[in-house]
Design a protein around this motif. Sequence first.
Motif, PDB file in Angstrom:
ATOM      1  N   GLU A 478       1.336  -1.163  -0.098  1.00 22.04           N
ATOM      2  CA  GLU A 478       0.196   0.347  -0.008  1.00 22.04           C
ATOM      3  C   GLU A 478       0.527   1.328   0.508  1.00 22.04           C
ATOM      4  O   GLU A 478       0.351   2.160  -0.094  1.00 22.04           O
ATOM      5  N   LEU A 479       2.222   1.241   0.217  1.00 17.78           N
ATOM      6  CA  LEU A 479       2.818   2.040   0.376  1.00 17.78           C
ATOM      7  C   LEU A 479       3.987   2.197  -0.773  1.00 17.78           C
ATOM      8  O   LEU A 479       3.571   3.361  -0.530  1.00 17.78           O
ATOM      9  N   SER A 480       3.412   1.613  -1.401  1.00 16.68           N
ATOM     10  CA  SER A 480       4.551   1.752  -3.000  1.00 16.68           C
ATOM     11  C   SER A 480       6.215   2.100  -2.932  1.00 16.68           C
ATOM     12  O   SER A 480       6.430   2.988  -3.088  1.00 16.68           O
ATOM     13  N   ILE A 481       6.806   1.691  -1.793  1.00 16.01           N
ATOM     14  CA  ILE A 481       8.039   1.472  -2.111  1.00 16.01           C
ATOM     15  C   ILE A 481       9.098   1.085  -2.385  1.00 16.01           C
ATOM     16  O   ILE A 481       9.041  -0.104  -2.559  1.00 16.01           O
ATOM     17  N   ARG A 482       9.852   2.692  -3.251  1.00 19.41           N
ATOM     18  CA  ARG A 482      10.967   1.509  -3.975  1.00 19.41           C
ATOM     19  C   ARG A 482      12.641   1.767  -3.455  1.00 19.41           C
ATOM     20  O   ARG A 482      12.577   1.913  -4.423  1.00 19.41           O
ATOM     21  N   VAL A 541       5.061   9.720   7.872  1.00 20.30           N
ATOM     22  CA  VAL A 541       4.660  10.444   6.777  1.00 20.30           C
ATOM     23  C   VAL A 541       4.543  10.229   5.189  1.00 20.30           C
ATOM     24  O   VAL A 541       3.856  10.966   4.479  1.00 20.30           O
ATOM     25  N   ILE A 542       5.109   8.659   4.728  1.00 26.00           N
ATOM     26  CA  ILE A 542       4.472   8.064   3.772  1.00 26.00           C
ATOM     27  C   ILE A 542       2.656   8.089   3.272  1.00 26.00           C
ATOM     28  O   ILE A 542       2.878   8.790   2.510  1.00 26.00           O
ATOM     29  N   GLU A 543       2.341   7.951   4.761  1.00 23.70           N
ATOM     30  CA  GLU A 543       0.982   7.917   4.410  1.00 23.70           C
ATOM     31  C   GLU A 543      -0.119   8.566   3.820  1.00 23.70           C
ATOM     32  O   GLU A 543      -1.106   9.413   3.190  1.00 23.70           O
TER      33      GLU A 543
END
Length: 649
Positions: A478-482, A541-543
């Motif tokens: 759900e965060l789509s962290i790369r 923070v990302i959300e």
Amino acid sequence: MAENGIDAKGRSNIQGRSDAEDGPKTEDRPNPDGGGPVTEDRSDAAPSAAAGSSGSSGPAPARQVEARGDIERDSAAAPARDAASRTESDEAHSPAGPRPAVDQATAVLGTIAPANRRGVAPVDSRTADGPGRPAPSWARPEEDDERTRVLAVPTVPDTPTANLAVPTAPTALTAPTALTAPTALTAAAPRPRPSAAAAATATVRAPEEAESAGAPLDLLAQLTNTPLPAETPRRAAVRRVKVWAPLLLLLVGAVAGAQLLRPLPDPQLLATERTHIVEGQLTIPWPGEGQGAVRLPGSGTIGTFGAQKPVPTASVAKIMTAYVVLKDHPLRKGETGPPITVDAKTVADGRSQNESRIQGLTEGSTYSQLDMLKMLMIPSGNNTARLLARWSTSSGSEAAFVEKMNAAARELGMNDTTYTDPSGLDAGTVSTAVDQLKLAEAAMKNDVFRSVVALPDAEIKNLSQRLINNNTLLTEPELSIRGIKTGSSTPAGGALVWAGYKSVGDETPLILGALMDQRADGADPNATRSLALVLANSKKVIESVRAALTSATVVRKGDTVGYIDDGLGGRTPLVAGAELKVVAAPGQTLRLTLSGSKGAAGAVPRTAAAGAEVGVLTVGEGAGVRSVPVMAGRELSEPSIGTRLTRIR
């Protein structure tokens, strides 16, 4: 005639003199005998001498001299007037009675006294009538100036001799004439009696005077030499205008020419706004300690928190290590790169208990450049970082590689960053959250780098253990962290630089963030708890940022976005050629930049038709900026002649 001094040559002299003179001069002088003033004929054209001739008597004809100055008639009339004056004066004062009449012929010539020819001495006029009596005017001696005075009379070209009377009968010169009527003299004023010397001088000077006075140039000068008009304020003003007007016109012309020849200043593009603030407000859940920053490449910085002062980076420094290796030894997507041999130092560093390392390496074994990058970025092997530094410089020195790291930092504008080792274990390697986002944005442009940091784990051939990424956020879909890299140490606490994506409309922009100096309370051996803290705070923070991103309209088609300034005060409006939207967060400040058209190599045109493309409006900064063409709102032309003439700068 020769006896009396008159011959043909003499008449010619008299005629020339009469033509050069204006006429007889007259002057009112007081009468010594009493009574009213006597009009005295001062003409020197025909002076007469007082000479008496015995046996001559009778009235002398009183003839008036004409305006043109007929010399001979004047000469004939002058002795008669002189004689009449002398007779009247002598009869009044002389006891002996009236004197004998004057010989007319002798009086006319006035050059040789007959008495002297007969041997008779001339009578002194001052004593002839008795002692103590004043001499009459005609008998007074002439002054030097009177004897030499000459009157030049202009000649009449068409009738040079019309008024010259020449006696034809010898008897006219010898005929005695007596002045018997005293009343005949009252009509003519008495005149002084010139001396014989004055008469002779006048007769001799006559040809020279006539010749000089009759010169054409002198006569023209006499007739045209008119005095200047009187000075008045108006004449003075007109004269000043005539003098200064040409000079002023010349000066104005020179200035105008210089102004027109001056090169025109280069036109400049001026944006109506340098920034644009997106509507709304975003509140980011920043942690209470440390520092952080979030940025959208292309749009700009979304927000920062904490004091951006250099702090230890821990293993986050490995981002620069991988960046420099790929910069010096680039790889294309799908390539593995050259083999790298493990040395004894790398094997020895793998046995350290106080740092992250890659275990199981043997001296002499080889691994590809891509595999070494995976061992560097995924499990964060410090011994691998040192091996890559020595291999990259081909010198066996880590210090040379560190110099390259610092040089790359300066190129990227990381002014608050210093590297002292390639792994980040040294506490001297420091940086800020803002600087790390500059590096992350540059590194994420490399395909090989992106592919490596996005891996949550990896398996390496000939390596006994599987590589596990410490960035657990990579596994939360759900965060789509790369990526990108975690870091933890006692001096640095917990640190994380992350990269993620969020689809907004038809765009999926990259989001970059960093949190540094995150420290867990209590005991934290090797900063394990601080690493977990930074991951948890970063997730919040990302959300928050992902949920707030929106497509904001910055300009609409036809909006005035700037001007072209010609440098001399003229401005031509510029309008947007299309609508421009960018992905941004509410409250974010977007940077606006107006530049020349790409088709004109960035040059700003001096002339353009209305609606022609003359520039580009760019929104944001860095990679991924959005732009829209701008058009001339009306016809663009060069400055007018009047503007160029009156320019100051």
